[in-house]
Scaffold this motif. Structure first.
Motif, mmCIF file in Angstrom:
data_model
loop_
_atom_site.group_PDB
_atom_site.id
_atom_site.type_symbol
_atom_site.label_atom_id
_atom_site.label_comp_id
_atom_site.label_asym_id
_atom_site.label_seq_id
_atom_site.Cartn_x
_atom_site.Cartn_y
_atom_site.Cartn_z
ATOM 1 N N SER A 150 0.914 -1.320 0.224
ATOM 2 C CA SER A 150 0.038 0.058 -0.064
ATOM 3 C C SER A 150 0.842 1.254 0.012
ATOM 4 C CB SER A 150 -1.066 -0.043 1.281
ATOM 5 O OG SER A 150 -1.676 -1.089 1.273
ATOM 6 N N ASP A 183 -8.074 -3.327 -4.871
ATOM 7 C CA ASP A 183 -9.408 -2.640 -5.075
ATOM 8 C C ASP A 183 -10.229 -2.230 -3.334
ATOM 9 O OD1 ASP A 183 -9.223 -3.305 -7.674
ATOM 10 O OD2 ASP A 183 -10.265 -5.165 -7.559
ATOM 11 N N ASN A 184 -9.908 -2.963 -2.388
ATOM 12 C CA ASN A 184 -10.567 -2.645 -1.220
ATOM 13 C C ASN A 184 -9.645 -2.365 -0.237
ATOM 14 O OD1 ASN A 184 -12.920 -3.932 -2.270
ATOM 15 N ND2 ASN A 184 -12.281 -6.186 -1.436
ATOM 16 N N ASP A 185 -8.507 -1.727 -0.822
ATOM 17 C CA ASP A 185 -7.431 -1.225 0.152
ATOM 18 C C ASP A 185 -7.708 0.304 0.286
ATOM 19 O OD1 ASP A 185 -5.060 0.005 1.147
ATOM 20 O OD2 ASP A 185 -3.808 -1.586 0.663
ATOM 21 N N LEU A 186 -8.213 0.793 1.176
ATOM 22 C CA LEU A 186 -8.817 2.036 1.761
ATOM 23 C C LEU A 186 -7.487 3.055 1.737
ATOM 24 C CD1 LEU A 186 -11.354 3.398 2.354
ATOM 25 C CD2 LEU A 186 -10.943 3.019 4.773
ATOM 26 N N LYS A 189 -6.861 3.788 -1.943
ATOM 27 C CA LYS A 189 -7.711 4.451 -2.737
ATOM 28 C C LYS A 189 -7.883 5.986 -2.149
ATOM 29 C CE LYS A 189 -9.472 1.329 -5.008
ATOM 30 N NZ LYS A 189 -9.513 1.326 -6.481
ATOM 31 N N GLU A 211 -16.784 3.972 -5.871
ATOM 32 C CA GLU A 211 -16.759 2.382 -5.893
ATOM 33 C C GLU A 211 -16.064 1.839 -4.747
ATOM 34 O OE1 GLU A 211 -13.765 2.626 -9.310
ATOM 35 O OE2 GLU A 211 -15.152 2.892 -10.874
ATOM 36 N N LEU A 212 -15.728 2.721 -3.667
ATOM 37 C CA LEU A 212 -15.468 2.128 -2.587
ATOM 38 C C LEU A 212 -16.305 1.367 -1.851
ATOM 39 C CD1 LEU A 212 -13.321 4.987 -0.871
ATOM 40 C CD2 LEU A 212 -12.329 2.801 -1.605
ATOM 41 N N PRO A 213 -15.943 -0.128 -1.507
ATOM 42 C CA PRO A 213 -17.022 -0.729 -0.553
ATOM 43 C C PRO A 213 -17.352 -0.274 0.775
ATOM 44 C CG PRO A 213 -15.045 -2.058 -0.809
ATOM 45 C CD PRO A 213 -14.899 -0.838 -1.853
ATOM 46 N N GLU A 214 -16.249 0.202 1.398
ATOM 47 C CA GLU A 214 -16.033 0.933 2.636
ATOM 48 C C GLU A 214 -15.331 2.064 2.629
ATOM 49 O OE1 GLU A 214 -14.743 -1.704 5.821
ATOM 50 O OE2 GLU A 214 -16.217 -3.319 5.210
ATOM 51 N N ARG A 215 -15.997 3.213 3.421
ATOM 52 C CA ARG A 215 -15.244 4.337 3.331
ATOM 53 C C ARG A 215 -14.877 4.866 4.839
ATOM 54 N NH1 ARG A 215 -20.437 6.162 -0.226
ATOM 55 N NH2 ARG A 215 -19.644 5.350 -2.049
#
Length: 658
Positions: A150, A183-186, A189, A211-215
């Motif tokens: 990351s 893709d899910n690395d906050l 992102k 597109e973020l699954p979690e914010r």
């Protein structure tokens, strides 16, 4: 350029202090059996040693300290430990040692660098502005089949923001997709959103956000701040409303956003909500809400804010940022005396506090006080900055101090080494223009060493109105129409200049241009604070107020008394080709006159009537206010979009020069 794939080189001996490189005589191994040490104990000893070395590197503040610790790393045989070498590289980066001279050589000694060590090298190059080199390191890393982490991408995205290279940023964005797993690395992102926002591609950042699954709070706040910066407070407010948990940073972003986009009411209302919900407030929040209070100019809010500052335990006499903001607030609320009290009480004064106070004196027409403070500042050894010079030149401009202004302008570069910027030239054009030296002002614009902007040409156009010079006005307006094709104020000002000269055909031509462009004039608006801090708003020509009948009666009574002492309405203040009777009707319903009438009805006789106005006060209203202060004995303070006017006993603080 980074030479990778690596050719492992030896670190030059001069990088390690000699006292740490003593060779010890090798002893012949004893024939006796060495005691057995369990692996777990050996591992514990190694972990302890690594912790000691990391702690030592954390405490290094100079190159010699890092070299000493590096020597110890070599002696202990830990030169292949990626964990420690990563920290070593980061320590070198922290004290800004050139990457090629040390960090790269240390890196090249490691046979099998892990992703974190690669990333430390990439980050180091990025922080030193060597983005091309950092990309080469990343390419080499991928060639050796090492997967990034990351932090690798976050460093590269920040580098792209620094060099303003969105194309490179998009290529690295593509890498996160091609490699997969991010893709899910906050963290990645959020860095990506930050990059797109800083490079001006807000919609790309919004798409990544969507597109973020979690914010997290960072994801939300980054976009809220971005929308606020471009003035889209509707989108910022929409995001803020959807934010599940709001922290102080998000609240502050909204309060500051409203304040910076000339929406002071919304800023103050939101800050009040923030207080009611018990959200912590810091200096940044306070500066934003103080700015909003200054824009609104309401005493109720200024006293409320001051109480909050005190209750939070923030001492404006010791906190320069808050103290300077309070000086600005009191000045813009019409209380220059209170502003000076804050300034005098400050234990520490710097260029910002001095500049705020000088600007406060300037906007209230206290030019001598502003110049005195400027000289005091210089004598104290505090070097003025660009903002200081704008403030002091404005003071000279508002008081016809042409020679003093010229001397100060010349001293900028000669004495203080500051090259005048376009804003300083705008002040000088304004200074000359206000003094009636329109030809000198035009000559200065035409000989400027830098390209004049809308502020410079606008200052010249404004002066042409005061001295009814339609020819120079046309020159200034032509430039403004190119620089600001949709700024309606320029068209209105040129139209008014033509109207004052009786050139009604030219007035029609300008108004036709406005219609073709679909431009509409913002109505004159004035507001004042009455009992219990209620703010009343009035628009030019609008008699829909519940007390308009009483206000009309007050104005008629004032008009009759003023005529008895020689007042006559200034018909030139009406830029319409209508009869005199219609002009009188238009003049008597100017917004500041309506506000004055309401103030006389609502505000105690021993209190000043403080009126704020969104545009420049016209000549007729200025004469009217002077007369009313004489016949009523009231103190009237009017802040238009340029400065304050203090009317008392038939006179104005500006000396009828504004």
């Amino acid at each position: 350029m980074v030479n990778l794939p690596r050719k492992f080189t030896t670190i030059p001996i001069n990088f390690i202090p000699k006292q740490f490189l003593k060779y010890q005589q090798q002893q012949v191994p004893s024939q006796r059996t060495q005691p057995f040490i369990p692996f777990s104990e050996l591992q514990n000893q190694r972990n302890l040693l690594e912790s000691e070395l990391i702690s030592a590197l954390n405490g290094c503040t100079s190159l010699i300290q890092i070299q000493q610790t590096h020597a110890r790393i070599l002696r202990k045989g830990l030169d292949q430990c990626c964990y420690i070498i990563t920290k070593l590289v980061r320590s070198l980066t922290k004290i800004e040692i050139p990457m090629e001279s040390y960090a790269k050589l240390v890196f090249n000694q490691v046979k099998y660098p892990n992703p974190f060590l690669w990333t430390a090298l990439i980050r180091g190059y990025c922080l030193q502005g060597l983005v091309r080199e950092s990309v080469f390191v990343y390419i080499s890393m991928r060639k050796e089949n090492t997967l990034p982490v990351s932090f690798t991408f976050s460093a590269l995205f920040k580098a792209c923001s620094t060099v303003l290279d969105v194309n490179l940023g998009r290529q690295i964005h593509a890498q996160t997709i091609l490699i997969g797993g991010f893709d899910n690395d906050l963290y990645v992102k959020n860095s990506l959103i930050e990059m797109y926002v800083k490079l001006g591609f807000l919609e790309c950042g919004r798409k990544v956000f969507a597109e973020l699954p979690e914010r997290d709070l960072i994801s939300w706040t980054e976009l809220i701040v971005a929308y606020a910066k471009i003035g889209d407070m509707e989108s910022a407010g929409e995001l803020f409303g959807q934010l599940p948990l709001k922290d102080m940073v998000a609240w502050t972003a909204m309060v500051t956003g409203y304040a910076q986009n000339a929406m002071p009411r919304e800023a103050l209302e939101l800050f009040e909500r923030m207080q009611n919900e018990g959200v912590k407030t810091d200096e940044v929040t306070l500066v934003g809400v103080i700015s909003a209070c200054a824009q609104l100019g309401a005493a109720k809010y200024s006293n409320w804010i001051r109480d909050i500052v005190v209750n939070l335990g923030i001492d404006p006499t010791r906190c320069v940022v808050v103290g300077s903001a309070l000086i600005d607030m009191y000045s813009k609320c019409g209380n220059v005396e209170d502003a000076y009290k804050v300034f005098e009480a400050m234990e520490e004064k710097n260029v910002f506090s001095y500049s705020s106070m000088i600007a406060g004196f300037a906007m209230h027409g206290c030019a001598y006080a502003a110049l005195k403070l400027f000289r005091e500042m210089v004598n104290m050894g505090i070097k003025p900055n660009r903002v200081t010079f704008i403030a002091v030149l404005t003071a000279c401009s508002h008081s016809r101090m042409v020679e003093q202004g010229r001397q100060i302008f010349a001293s900028m570069e000669e004495k203080f080494g500051i090259s005048p910027g376009v804003d300083h030239y705008a002040c000088m054009v304004d200074l000359l223009g206000r003094a009636g030296l329109l030809e000198d002002a035009l000559k200065l614009v035409e000989t400027m060493p830098i390209e004049p902007n809308e502020g410079v040409w606008g200052a010249l156009l404004g002066s042409c109105r005061t001295y009814s010079n339609p020819d120079i006005a046309q020159i200034a307006a032509n430039h403004l129409f190119e620089l600001e094709p949709n700024a309606i104020g320029n068209y209105i000002l040129l139209s008014n200049i033509y109207a004052s000269a009786g050139r009604w055909n030219d007035v029609s031509m300008v108004r036709k241009l406005m219609r073709e462009k679909g431009l509409r004039k913002n109505p004159g608006c004035s507001w004042l604070e009455v009992k219990k801090g209620v703010i009343e708003e009035f628009f030019a020509g609008d008699m829909a107020h519940p007390r308009s009948g009483e206000m009309k009666h007050v104005l008629e009574h004032l008009l009759n008394r003023l005529k008895a002492i020689g007042y006559e309405p200034n018909m030139n203040s009406v830029a319409y080709d209508v009869n005199d009777e219609e002009k009188r009707r238009i003049l008597i319903t100017h917004s500041e006159k309506l506000a004055l009438a309401f103030g006389l009805l609502s505000i105690n006789a021993d209190c000043p009537i403080r009126i704020m106005k969104n545009i420049r006060m016209c000549e007729d209203c200025h004469s009217f206010m002077c007369g009313v202060s004489q016949i009523t004995g009231r103190v009237i303070i009017v802040r238009d979009n340029l400065r304050f006017h203090h009317f008392h006993d038939g006179k104005c603080s500006c000396g009828n020069f504004w």
